[in-house]
Each structure stands twice: as C-alpha cells, then as structure tokens.
Enzyme design. Structure first.
Site, PDB file in Angstrom:
ATOM      1  N   CYS A  42       2.575  -8.056  -2.185  1.00  0.00           N
ATOM      2  CA  CYS A  42       2.933  -7.111  -1.122  1.00  0.00           C
ATOM      3  C   CYS A  42       1.749  -6.947  -0.168  1.00  0.00           C
ATOM      4  O   CYS A  42       0.592  -7.052  -0.571  1.00  0.00           O
ATOM      5  CB  CYS A  42       3.311  -5.764  -1.730  1.00  0.00           C
ATOM      6  N   ASP A  44       0.792  -4.271   0.962  1.00  0.00           N
ATOM      7  CA  ASP A  44       0.179  -2.968   0.690  1.00  0.00           C
ATOM      8  C   ASP A  44      -1.344  -3.103   0.528  1.00  0.00           C
ATOM      9  O   ASP A  44      -1.811  -3.933  -0.255  1.00  0.00           O
ATOM     10  CB  ASP A  44       0.798  -2.391  -0.593  1.00  0.00           C
ATOM     11  N   ARG A  46      -3.419  -1.492  -0.966  1.00  0.00           N
ATOM     12  CA  ARG A  46      -3.985  -1.159  -2.283  1.00  0.00           C
ATOM     13  C   ARG A  46      -3.844  -2.291  -3.295  1.00  0.00           C
ATOM     14  O   ARG A  46      -4.338  -2.188  -4.413  1.00  0.00           O
ATOM     15  CB  ARG A  46      -3.297   0.112  -2.821  1.00  0.00           C
ATOM     16  N   HIS A  98       4.522  -4.269  -7.061  1.00  0.00           N
ATOM     17  CA  HIS A  98       3.812  -3.072  -7.537  1.00  0.00           C
ATOM     18  C   HIS A  98       4.757  -1.885  -7.560  1.00  0.00           C
ATOM     19  O   HIS A  98       5.717  -1.827  -6.787  1.00  0.00           O
ATOM     20  CB  HIS A  98       2.576  -2.780  -6.672  1.00  0.00           C
ATOM     21  N   CYS A 101       6.284   0.873  -4.464  1.00  0.00           N
ATOM     22  CA  CYS A 101       6.220   0.029  -3.270  1.00  0.00           C
ATOM     23  C   CYS A 101       6.989   0.712  -2.134  1.00  0.00           C
ATOM     24  O   CYS A 101       8.174   1.047  -2.282  1.00  0.00           O
ATOM     25  CB  CYS A 101       6.829  -1.339  -3.580  1.00  0.00           C
TER      26      CYS A 101
HETATM   27 CO    CO Z   1       4.612  -2.692  -1.536  1.00  0.00          CO
END
Ligand code: CO
Length: 217
Positions: A42, A44, A46, A98, A101
């Site tokens: 992803c 993302d 993090r 994750h 999400c």
């Molecule tokens: Co995500």
C-alpha cells in the site's frame, strides 16, 4: 531557505553514514541491482517496504498503490511484475496489505471520495464475493480487518493469474507469491499462509495453457 532543505540534509547524512559503514556500498549498487523480492504494498506512508523488513536499498523491487491492488488492466503494475520476473528473475513476490487500510475503509463506506472510488471498487467486489462471511462479522473493526486480509488473498491470486507469472512457472523458473499483512499498531507482519508456487494451486479457468495444449483439447 529551501522548504525541503531538511530532506536534502538528511540525505547527505544518510549517504555519508552508509559509506562510512561500507565504503563500496554505492559503487556496488551502481553496477547492478539483483533483488530477490518484489514487494507489492500500500502507498500508506506508515508501511515502508524496506524499513519494516529490515532490508537495504538494492534488496527489494517495489510497487505500491492505494490498497495494494493488482488490477489486470493496470499496465503500471503489470510492467513492474514483468520486469521483476523476466529481467530481475526475482524469486518471491510479496503482497503486503495492512490492517486499518484507509483504502479498504473507504471502500466499505458509502462516502464519495472522487476518482479513487473507481479504484476502490475492486475492493467492493471482494466484499461481495465474501458477503456471507463479511456480514456474519458484527464488529465493524473485525469486519474491516477481515476485508484487509481477503484483499491480500485476492491480490495474491491476481498476481498468479498473470501471464508473466504463469509463463515463468512454465519455463521452470521458481516464483513464489506470498500474502502478508502488517499491523500499524505493533509494526508486526503476519504471514496469511496463502503462498502460491505453481499453476496447480490456482483455479483451472485462470490457468493459461500453452497453445499446443489448447489445440490438443
Ligand atoms: Co493502505
């Protein structure tokens, strides 16, 4: 002062520290990359591919998008996969989703989010493929977590349904496709144990047989 000066400063410090630790590091990497792993994760911020599995530059080939999707018409993702398998000869594809999400959460809501809703529709399809299981989970958090997992499982299958991976298997090239999920709250990855290593592990309709076999019926 340049608004991004701190990032450039960080880079110079990182480069100097890396060379001090290993003077040949960058010159070796500049010659060629030979990663063993393709990471599909992803976007993302993090879930940084190399940081969370403790690897250095040069060790992981990376493709990231919102909600770690492998969509059959996404030429970007397909090109990454083809290069990774055919040219870099990577041995392992890791699809890492994750929990929590944002893409999965957005797909489960009826709220409009703009163009990205078209992308997230792929996740809604997964929800309905597993509607009975999904709707039996009363707790919203648990239901979202499960959809995050099911999304990874589907993307693992999607990687395996590509001609690139199936052609590699037919050539005798070893490619294992793994499904992992990462917990934002503790930084730990969990193996969903859905690894696929050959065409016999995918549904028959998705198997791409060589033309000779097709002609033979
Ligand atoms: Co995500």
């Amino acid at each position: 002062m340049h608004p991004l000066q701190h990032l450039l400063d960080n880079n110079r410090r990182w480069s100097a520290a890396r060379r001090e630790l290993d003077p040949g590091f960058f010159s070796r990497l500049a010659q060629q990359q030979s990663p063993q792993y393709l990471w599909i994760g992803c976007s993302d911020s993090r879930v940084s591919a190399t940081a969370i599995i403790g690897l250095d530059p040069g060790e992981v080939f990376v493709h990231r998008n919102v909600a770690n999707l492998v969509v059959h018409t996404d030429v970007n993702c397909l090109a990454v996969l083809q290069y990774a398998v055919d040219v870099l000869q990577i041995k392992h594809v890791i699809v890492c989703g994750h929990y929590d999400c944002g893409g999965v959460l957005a797909a489960m809501s009826g709220q409009p989010h703009g163009l990205i809703d078209n992308w997230l529709r792929n996740i809604k399809d997964i929800y309905y493929d597993h509607a009975t299981e999904m709707e039996a989970i009363v707790d919203v958090q648990a239901r979202t977590d499960r959809l995050c997992e099911l999304n990874v499982v589907q993307q693992v299958a999607n990687v395996c349904h590509t001609t690139m991976v199936q052609d590699a298997w037919r050539r005798g090239q070893s490619v294992a496709v793994h499904g992992w999920i990462y917990g934002l709250h503790d930084g730990c990855i969990h193996d969903l144990e859905v690894t696929i290593e050959g065409p016999e592990q995918i549904r028959s309709l998705y198997r791409v047989a060589p033309s000779g076999l097709l002609l033979a019926g």
